[in-house]
Design an enzyme around this catalytic site. Sequence first.
Site, PDB file in Angstrom:
ATOM      1  N   GLN A   1      -7.686  -7.477  -4.413  1.00 13.51           N
ATOM      2  CA  GLN A   1      -8.407  -7.199  -3.443  1.00 13.51           C
ATOM      3  C   GLN A   1      -9.459  -8.497  -2.693  1.00 13.51           C
ATOM      4  O   GLN A   1      -9.786  -8.614  -1.616  1.00 13.51           O
ATOM      5  CB  GLN A   1      -8.680  -6.469  -3.232  1.00 13.51           C
ATOM      6  CG  GLN A   1      -7.579  -5.304  -3.350  1.00 13.51           C
ATOM      7  CD  GLN A   1      -8.512  -4.029  -2.776  1.00 13.51           C
ATOM      8  OE1 GLN A   1      -9.446  -3.595  -2.992  1.00 13.51           O
ATOM      9  NE2 GLN A   1      -7.671  -2.607  -3.118  1.00 13.51           N
TER      10      GLN A   1
ATOM     11  N   THR B   1       0.736  -1.703   0.054  1.00  9.97           N
ATOM     12  CA  THR B   1       0.142  -0.482   0.346  1.00  9.97           C
ATOM     13  C   THR B   1       0.944   1.241   0.542  1.00  9.97           C
ATOM     14  O   THR B   1       2.255   1.135   0.251  1.00  9.97           O
ATOM     15  CB  THR B   1      -0.559  -0.447   1.135  1.00  9.97           C
ATOM     16  OG1 THR B   1      -1.024  -0.771   1.261  1.00  9.97           O
ATOM     17  CG2 THR B   1      -1.948   0.702   1.687  1.00  9.97           C
TER      18      THR B   1
END
Length: 589
Positions: free
Chosen positions: A440, A401
């Site tokens: 995800q 991230t």
Amino acid sequence: MKSITTPILLSCCMMAANNSFADNRNKQALAWPPKQGKNSTYILRYDSIHHSVNSHKGMVVSQNAVASQVGRDILAKGGNAVDAAVAVGFALAVTLPRAGNLGGGGFMLMYSADSGKTSAIDYRGEAPSAVISDDYIDDEGKVDRQKTRLGHTASTVPGTVSGLYAAHRAQGKLAWASLLEPAIKLADEGIEVTQDLSWALKAKAQVLTQNPESCRIFFKNCSGYLEAGDTLIQKDLAESLRLVAKHGEKAFYKGELATKIVGDMQANGGFFQAKDLANYQAHIVEPLSSAYRDHQVLTMPPPAGGLPLLQILNILENYDIRAMGAGSADNLHILAEAMKHAYADRFKYLGDPRFSEVPVKALLNKKLAKQKADSIRMNSVLDARKLEASVLQGPAPGPDTTHYSIADSEGNLVSNTYTLSASFGSGVTIAGTGILMNNQINNFVIRPSDAYKDSPREPNAIAPGKRTKSTQSPTLVFKGEKPVLVTGTPGGRRIITTVTQLISNVVDHQMNVAEATSFPRIHQGWGRRDYKLEHEPGFSPDTLKLLKDKGHSLKKGATMGSTQSIAIDGGLYQGAADSRRPGAAAVAL
């Protein structure tokens, strides 16, 4: 390139106005001619080891120096913090392809100096409408992690373009298309491959080379590695950015790009349909807020990670953390035990609030925090493998991230965290677009655990249109009505614990933001796979022995997180980029 300073190369003289010794000398020097003190020409000393980059005009702090400079240039052209955030977000898709993205999602906080209000945008990815859990179960009844982690089956519907567009629509100042120009130029003309980017591509080569487009773009037309100093050109990505610049979010969700994304997905076993993209919307939501001592902490609500972050702080509030001393065994012990409680609750209760009730008010109740604090003993540990989640009785109202923080000359602030989940996401680049896709899906619970065998739905179980829970926690901290800290971090499951420690270092231990950033970190999770107390290098062996004596099972780990933070002291912005990931930079206007 102007005013770029990495944490390793910070010039100590830039911090002189921020330490007490220098302040006293500056005050004495106001009289003219200055008086000659007894030792005024001797060695100059400073009271801090680590120093921030300072400015009264504006600040951009991100994981990539080139992207930080892009944001700084937008501020210099008269753009506000949101304009700079949009430009940085798209620039990172070019310069930091392992995490910056168009094919992922995230969360953003925006503070308006004019209104004094903070708003939040949830642009987390959504599961495709046709997906069911059985799609990821193999013939032996086990979860097929190849399908949840890699390839066309691993992606949720991306939210980044919608999220950045929503932010600009709400508070942007400059023309939308102008904010994408720097990213288009970087993709079109190429970026210099850094040592870190070369290493990251080699580390993920096995994943990326499985996809023809990724192999072609990131491995010299699939014929060799990119080395430091080479040029990475991304022509397809430049063209995709041009379409988004011209047509806004429609280009991505209903236009030419949407057609390419759905076509590539369906041709390779993915689950996307045209309606999944057409129906996607970023959500404007209310931030979570909780007092911590004499400060107010604002962060992202579920499905993001702000709730357990605030829970940890609520428990810490019951102790004199400052008196324990930063990095002491007692301080680390209390942190670890509080983390166990919050992560136990996160497992049981956190999910997409549109699909299952999350007892936010009950979990943030200060009485509950006191009960959890009372369960902690100073010379023994709670077993993270057996600790159960709890709320007060009565009705209740992956990963790679990146994060960046921005402040402008008017006092507007942005804290943004977004992700592809794993490094380079699913490894899939959509043909003809240059867009890397997320993975995800792997963050959902595919098969409900034994803990929920009698429950109609586990909060984070996969479902069509659902947003998976996240640890992402962009955060603003206020004192009175004034913002004093903008922060956030990447780091997977360690995001929540990393941001907690950054805040505690600033509020409890009164460190400057650069010291708070550099201080060694711990992570304590929950459950059978994450029950050990993980620690970074840098802690004293004596301290670690004391933690063992208390009963902690220790695990030496690598670095945790990469906080990109701005402290605000009056009208002075103090930027601190985290050296844990190479190339991060605080750039002052």
